[in-house]
Scaffold this motif. Sequence first.
Motif, PDB file in Angstrom:
ATOM      1  N   LEU A 196     -48.652 -17.092  31.443  1.00 51.58           N
ATOM      2  CA  LEU A 196     -48.981 -17.176  30.025  1.00 51.58           C
ATOM      3  C   LEU A 196     -49.506 -18.566  29.716  1.00 51.58           C
ATOM      4  CD1 LEU A 196     -45.805 -15.453  28.557  1.00 51.58           C
ATOM      5  CD2 LEU A 196     -48.109 -14.482  28.646  1.00 51.58           C
ATOM      6  N   PRO A 197     -50.302 -18.709  28.664  1.00 51.38           N
ATOM      7  CA  PRO A 197     -50.716 -20.059  28.269  1.00 51.38           C
ATOM      8  C   PRO A 197     -49.493 -20.860  27.853  1.00 51.38           C
ATOM      9  CG  PRO A 197     -51.316 -18.461  26.581  1.00 51.38           C
ATOM     10  CD  PRO A 197     -50.839 -17.676  27.764  1.00 51.38           C
ATOM     11  N   GLY A 198     -49.472 -22.137  28.166  1.00 50.62           N
ATOM     12  CA  GLY A 198     -48.348 -22.975  27.792  1.00 50.62           C
ATOM     13  C   GLY A 198     -48.335 -23.275  26.306  1.00 50.62           C
ATOM     14  N   THR A 199     -47.172 -23.628  25.804  1.00 53.37           N
ATOM     15  CA  THR A 199     -47.044 -23.931  24.383  1.00 53.37           C
ATOM     16  C   THR A 199     -47.918 -25.112  23.986  1.00 53.37           C
ATOM     17  OG1 THR A 199     -44.789 -23.052  24.365  1.00 53.37           O
ATOM     18  CG2 THR A 199     -45.399 -24.497  22.556  1.00 53.37           C
ATOM     19  N   ASP A 200     -48.030 -26.106  24.843  1.00 50.12           N
ATOM     20  CA  ASP A 200     -48.890 -27.247  24.528  1.00 50.12           C
ATOM     21  C   ASP A 200     -50.342 -26.812  24.365  1.00 50.12           C
ATOM     22  OD1 ASP A 200     -46.784 -29.002  24.536  1.00 50.12           O
ATOM     23  OD2 ASP A 200     -47.110 -29.700  26.591  1.00 50.12           O
ATOM     24  N   ALA A 201     -50.798 -25.925  25.248  1.00 54.74           N
ATOM     25  CA  ALA A 201     -52.171 -25.443  25.151  1.00 54.74           C
ATOM     26  C   ALA A 201     -52.377 -24.626  23.873  1.00 54.74           C
ATOM     27  CB  ALA A 201     -52.508 -24.600  26.374  1.00 54.74           C
ATOM     28  N   LEU A 202     -51.393 -23.823  23.521  1.00 52.72           N
ATOM     29  CA  LEU A 202     -51.486 -23.047  22.287  1.00 52.72           C
ATOM     30  C   LEU A 202     -51.470 -23.963  21.068  1.00 52.72           C
ATOM     31  CD1 LEU A 202     -49.081 -20.126  23.234  1.00 52.72           C
ATOM     32  CD2 LEU A 202     -51.568 -19.978  22.983  1.00 52.72           C
ATOM     33  N   THR A 207     -40.443 -11.497  17.571  1.00 52.79           N
ATOM     34  CA  THR A 207     -39.269 -12.310  17.894  1.00 52.79           C
ATOM     35  C   THR A 207     -38.393 -11.583  18.916  1.00 52.79           C
ATOM     36  OG1 THR A 207     -37.943 -11.335  16.111  1.00 52.79           O
ATOM     37  CG2 THR A 207     -39.168 -13.361  15.587  1.00 52.79           C
ATOM     38  N   ALA A 208     -37.469 -12.329  19.511  1.00 55.55           N
ATOM     39  CA  ALA A 208     -36.487 -11.708  20.399  1.00 55.55           C
ATOM     40  C   ALA A 208     -35.597 -10.739  19.634  1.00 55.55           C
ATOM     41  CB  ALA A 208     -35.643 -12.790  21.070  1.00 55.55           C
ATOM     42  N   GLU A 209     -35.347 -11.021  18.354  1.00 52.80           N
ATOM     43  CA  GLU A 209     -34.530 -10.121  17.542  1.00 52.80           C
ATOM     44  C   GLU A 209     -35.199  -8.755  17.392  1.00 52.80           C
ATOM     45  OE1 GLU A 209     -33.308 -14.157  17.013  1.00 52.80           O
ATOM     46  OE2 GLU A 209     -35.284 -13.249  16.736  1.00 52.80           O
ATOM     47  N   GLU A 261     -40.232 -30.880   7.152  1.00 50.65           N
ATOM     48  CA  GLU A 261     -39.019 -30.118   7.417  1.00 50.65           C
ATOM     49  C   GLU A 261     -38.973 -28.871   6.552  1.00 50.65           C
ATOM     50  OE1 GLU A 261     -35.751 -32.706   6.715  1.00 50.65           O
ATOM     51  OE2 GLU A 261     -36.120 -33.946   8.489  1.00 50.65           O
ATOM     52  N   GLY A 262     -38.166 -27.912   6.987  1.00 49.78           N
ATOM     53  CA  GLY A 262     -37.909 -26.716   6.198  1.00 49.78           C
ATOM     54  C   GLY A 262     -38.609 -25.468   6.677  1.00 49.78           C
ATOM     55  N   LEU A 263     -39.670 -25.616   7.490  1.00 48.62           N
ATOM     56  CA  LEU A 263     -40.428 -24.457   7.947  1.00 48.62           C
ATOM     57  C   LEU A 263     -40.895 -24.712   9.369  1.00 48.62           C
ATOM     58  CD1 LEU A 263     -41.506 -21.714   6.826  1.00 48.62           C
ATOM     59  CD2 LEU A 263     -43.646 -22.901   6.344  1.00 48.62           C
ATOM     60  N   THR A 264     -40.769 -23.711  10.219  1.00 48.20           N
ATOM     61  CA  THR A 264     -41.144 -23.853  11.629  1.00 48.20           C
ATOM     62  C   THR A 264     -42.248 -22.871  11.974  1.00 48.20           C
ATOM     63  OG1 THR A 264     -38.906 -24.536  12.239  1.00 48.20           O
ATOM     64  CG2 THR A 264     -40.320 -23.731  14.000  1.00 48.20           C
ATOM     65  N   ALA A 265     -43.310 -23.386  12.565  1.00 48.69           N
ATOM     66  CA  ALA A 265     -44.375 -22.527  13.091  1.00 48.69           C
ATOM     67  C   ALA A 265     -44.078 -22.260  14.559  1.00 48.69           C
ATOM     68  CB  ALA A 265     -45.729 -23.208  12.932  1.00 48.69           C
ATOM     69  N   ARG A 266     -43.932 -20.976  14.894  1.00 47.83           N
ATOM     70  CA  ARG A 266     -43.657 -20.574  16.277  1.00 47.83           C
ATOM     71  C   ARG A 266     -44.773 -19.661  16.775  1.00 47.83           C
ATOM     72  NH1 ARG A 266     -38.280 -21.212  17.933  1.00 47.83           N
ATOM     73  NH2 ARG A 266     -36.885 -21.920  16.258  1.00 47.83           N
ATOM     74  N   THR A 267     -44.819 -19.484  18.068  1.00 50.01           N
ATOM     75  CA  THR A 267     -45.737 -18.504  18.642  1.00 50.01           C
ATOM     76  C   THR A 267     -44.948 -17.483  19.441  1.00 50.01           C
ATOM     77  OG1 THR A 267     -47.575 -18.116  20.161  1.00 50.01           O
ATOM     78  CG2 THR A 267     -46.189 -20.046  20.610  1.00 50.01           C
ATOM     79  N   PRO A 268     -45.156 -16.193  19.189  1.00 54.49           N
ATOM     80  CA  PRO A 268     -44.457 -15.173  19.974  1.00 54.49           C
ATOM     81  C   PRO A 268     -44.968 -15.087  21.407  1.00 54.49           C
ATOM     82  CG  PRO A 268     -46.012 -14.140  18.486  1.00 54.49           C
ATOM     83  CD  PRO A 268     -45.991 -15.598  18.127  1.00 54.49           C
ATOM     84  N   ILE A 269     -46.104 -15.719  21.682  1.00 54.19           N
ATOM     85  CA  ILE A 269     -46.647 -15.667  23.046  1.00 54.19           C
ATOM     86  C   ILE A 269     -45.690 -16.332  24.030  1.00 54.19           C
ATOM     87  CG2 ILE A 269     -48.562 -16.382  24.542  1.00 54.19           C
ATOM     88  CD1 ILE A 269     -50.376 -16.187  22.076  1.00 54.19           C
ATOM     89  N   ARG A 307     -37.467  -4.687  28.491  1.00 58.25           N
ATOM     90  CA  ARG A 307     -38.030  -5.955  28.048  1.00 58.25           C
ATOM     91  C   ARG A 307     -38.541  -6.695  29.269  1.00 58.25           C
ATOM     92  NH1 ARG A 307     -35.014 -10.899  24.716  1.00 58.25           N
ATOM     93  NH2 ARG A 307     -36.724 -12.394  24.910  1.00 58.25           N
ATOM     94  N   ARG A 308     -39.796  -7.050  29.237  1.00 56.14           N
ATOM     95  CA  ARG A 308     -40.404  -7.757  30.359  1.00 56.14           C
ATOM     96  C   ARG A 308     -40.294  -9.253  30.117  1.00 56.14           C
ATOM     97  NH1 ARG A 308     -45.800  -4.501  32.340  1.00 56.14           N
ATOM     98  NH2 ARG A 308     -44.877  -2.419  32.431  1.00 56.14           N
ATOM     99  N   LEU A 309     -39.575  -9.915  30.959  1.00 54.83           N
ATOM    100  CA  LEU A 309     -39.365 -11.349  30.821  1.00 54.83           C
ATOM    101  C   LEU A 309     -40.445 -12.101  31.583  1.00 54.83           C
ATOM    102  CD1 LEU A 309     -35.500 -11.529  31.243  1.00 54.83           C
ATOM    103  CD2 LEU A 309     -36.797 -11.591  29.128  1.00 54.83           C
ATOM    104  N   ALA A 310     -41.037 -13.057  30.914  1.00 60.39           N
ATOM    105  CA  ALA A 310     -42.013 -13.911  31.570  1.00 60.39           C
ATOM    106  C   ALA A 310     -41.295 -15.144  32.099  1.00 60.39           C
ATOM    107  CB  ALA A 310     -43.097 -14.319  30.578  1.00 60.39           C
ATOM    108  N   GLU A 311     -41.462 -15.425  33.386  1.00 59.66           N
ATOM    109  CA  GLU A 311     -40.778 -16.567  33.986  1.00 59.66           C
ATOM    110  C   GLU A 311     -41.143 -17.870  33.294  1.00 59.66           C
ATOM    111  OE1 GLU A 311     -41.480 -16.674  38.128  1.00 59.66           O
ATOM    112  OE2 GLU A 311     -40.499 -14.739  38.537  1.00 59.66           O
ATOM    113  N   ASP A 312     -42.402 -17.971  32.833  1.00 57.81           N
ATOM    114  CA  ASP A 312     -42.837 -19.203  32.204  1.00 57.81           C
ATOM    115  C   ASP A 312     -42.608 -19.199  30.692  1.00 57.81           C
ATOM    116  OD1 ASP A 312     -44.615 -17.141  32.078  1.00 57.81           O
ATOM    117  OD2 ASP A 312     -46.417 -18.358  32.263  1.00 57.81           O
ATOM    118  N   ALA A 313     -41.994 -18.149  30.133  1.00 64.36           N
ATOM    119  CA  ALA A 313     -41.710 -18.081  28.696  1.00 64.36           C
ATOM    120  C   ALA A 313     -40.495 -17.205  28.451  1.00 64.36           C
ATOM    121  CB  ALA A 313     -42.918 -17.539  27.947  1.00 64.36           C
ATOM    122  N   PRO A 314     -39.317 -17.652  28.841  1.00 64.58           N
ATOM    123  CA  PRO A 314     -38.117 -16.816  28.728  1.00 64.58           C
ATOM    124  C   PRO A 314     -37.728 -16.476  27.300  1.00 64.58           C
ATOM    125  CG  PRO A 314     -37.547 -19.072  29.331  1.00 64.58           C
ATOM    126  CD  PRO A 314     -39.032 -18.969  29.436  1.00 64.58           C
TER     127      PRO A 314
END
Length: 509
Positions: free
Chosen positions: A6-12, A341-343, A31-39, A368-375
Amino acid sequence: MTGTTLPGTDALRERALAALGAAGVTPQYGEGLTARTPITGEVLFDLHATTASEADEAIAAAAGAFRTWRTTPAPARGDLVRRLGELLRAHRSELADLVTIEAGKIRSEALGEIQEMIDICDFAVGLSRQLYGRTIASERPGHRLAESWHPLGVAGVISAFNFPAAVWSWNTALALVCGDTVVWKPSEATPLISSACSGLLDRAAQDVGAPREVHRLLLAGREVGEQLVGDSRVALISATGSTRMGREVGPRVAARFGRSLLELGGNNASIVTPSADLELALSGIVFAAAGTAGQRCTTLRRLIVHRDIADEVVERLVVAYRKLPIGDPFAEGTLVGPLITAEAAERMRDALNRAEAEGGKVLVGGGRRLAEDAPSAAYAEPAIVRMPEQTAVVRAETFAPILYVLTYRDFDEAIALNNAVPQGLSSSVFTGDQQEAERFLAADGSDCGISNVNIGTSGAEIGGAFGGEKETGGGRESGSDAWRSYMRRATNTVNYSSRLTLAQNVSFL
């Protein structure tokens, strides 16, 4: 998983910053809000969340701008939306990048979402010259009876993660040409694409000389959403989300005599009859059920198949599901990206456990398929579950790629199964029999807001009004006459005679 890594978080993160920069937007770090990537399931940025006082200021600004915007000629209001459409075209690729990064959509679906925004802008520009009233025959001589439509006020838009840009555009393009101003509270999961869209609209307003305050963005959580819902300065709340959310929003808006436009849960079904073209049906079913990783409000969740062909249909579906490429949504060939999300993956597993407890059999998927580079990421295998009847878990919407298969004996039973859920968003039938097709679309056929023949339940065009019945909320957005939700109606009587004539032959004085 498709691809090797998968592309790394830094690259994304770098890709997201480049896309935002192209739109002329710099993230508001804080603060107060987090931007995440499901990738990868990881954090991209920590952002400043709109405070209660900032939200109050934004609503006040929009309310102030409305006093000017409502008297701006509608075609001039259309110029703003036309310019927005031009900017969306120019930045289609970058905006699609942000949709994929934040919502996990595969590339073609992300590009399709931005195209949908462009399409609704085109529609709204034309609409700006077609906000028609009507002339009505008056019973009184020398009188003219008519209806006219006027801007409503501030429109509050609350949108969900799965269509983080398109649903905003449906509401905003129409509201703006109707003369309303807009305050937008997007999903907390998608602040980056929201910022880019808002930034482009700000630029469009500057380019055409419209007030910047015709649109304001609130990047925040539930508390600010509740503030928007409860504010009497907001004439309309258009809210997209779960039925649970709608149960809270609707009464609060009604209590202050505001208007609400609700787009809530869907538990969509397709009927497959013995006369159906099975190749056509299978293509439609797989996209509707597994597309967007099962996270559309119009996702196909129930398949109602005639018992004489059920085994064949299921067998062919299982083969198709086993071949679905799952993984990096940016990778060419991927058809199923991550859950948000994982939830969401946990809720999918819980639903499958309940289905088995209620007599169902999982035929394929569910793992659930786990990605070794994105657990921390949640990649799920779309599942097919054969059910003996429409049990409690089938009647409930699970926002994940689970397709429950039911069988029927006669067409009336199939329609009854289609309608026997609390939700009423989208439905379809695959048939080669014209009588069955027309019966499905008749008043005693499907009870959903969207009823299709020989296509799946998802993939609506902007020309038709979008929305559903029952616990889906009854709202209509996008095309057709959905514009009326954003305006108020006035009935006008003009006496051009020299006598005062009362209706119903009433005599007074």
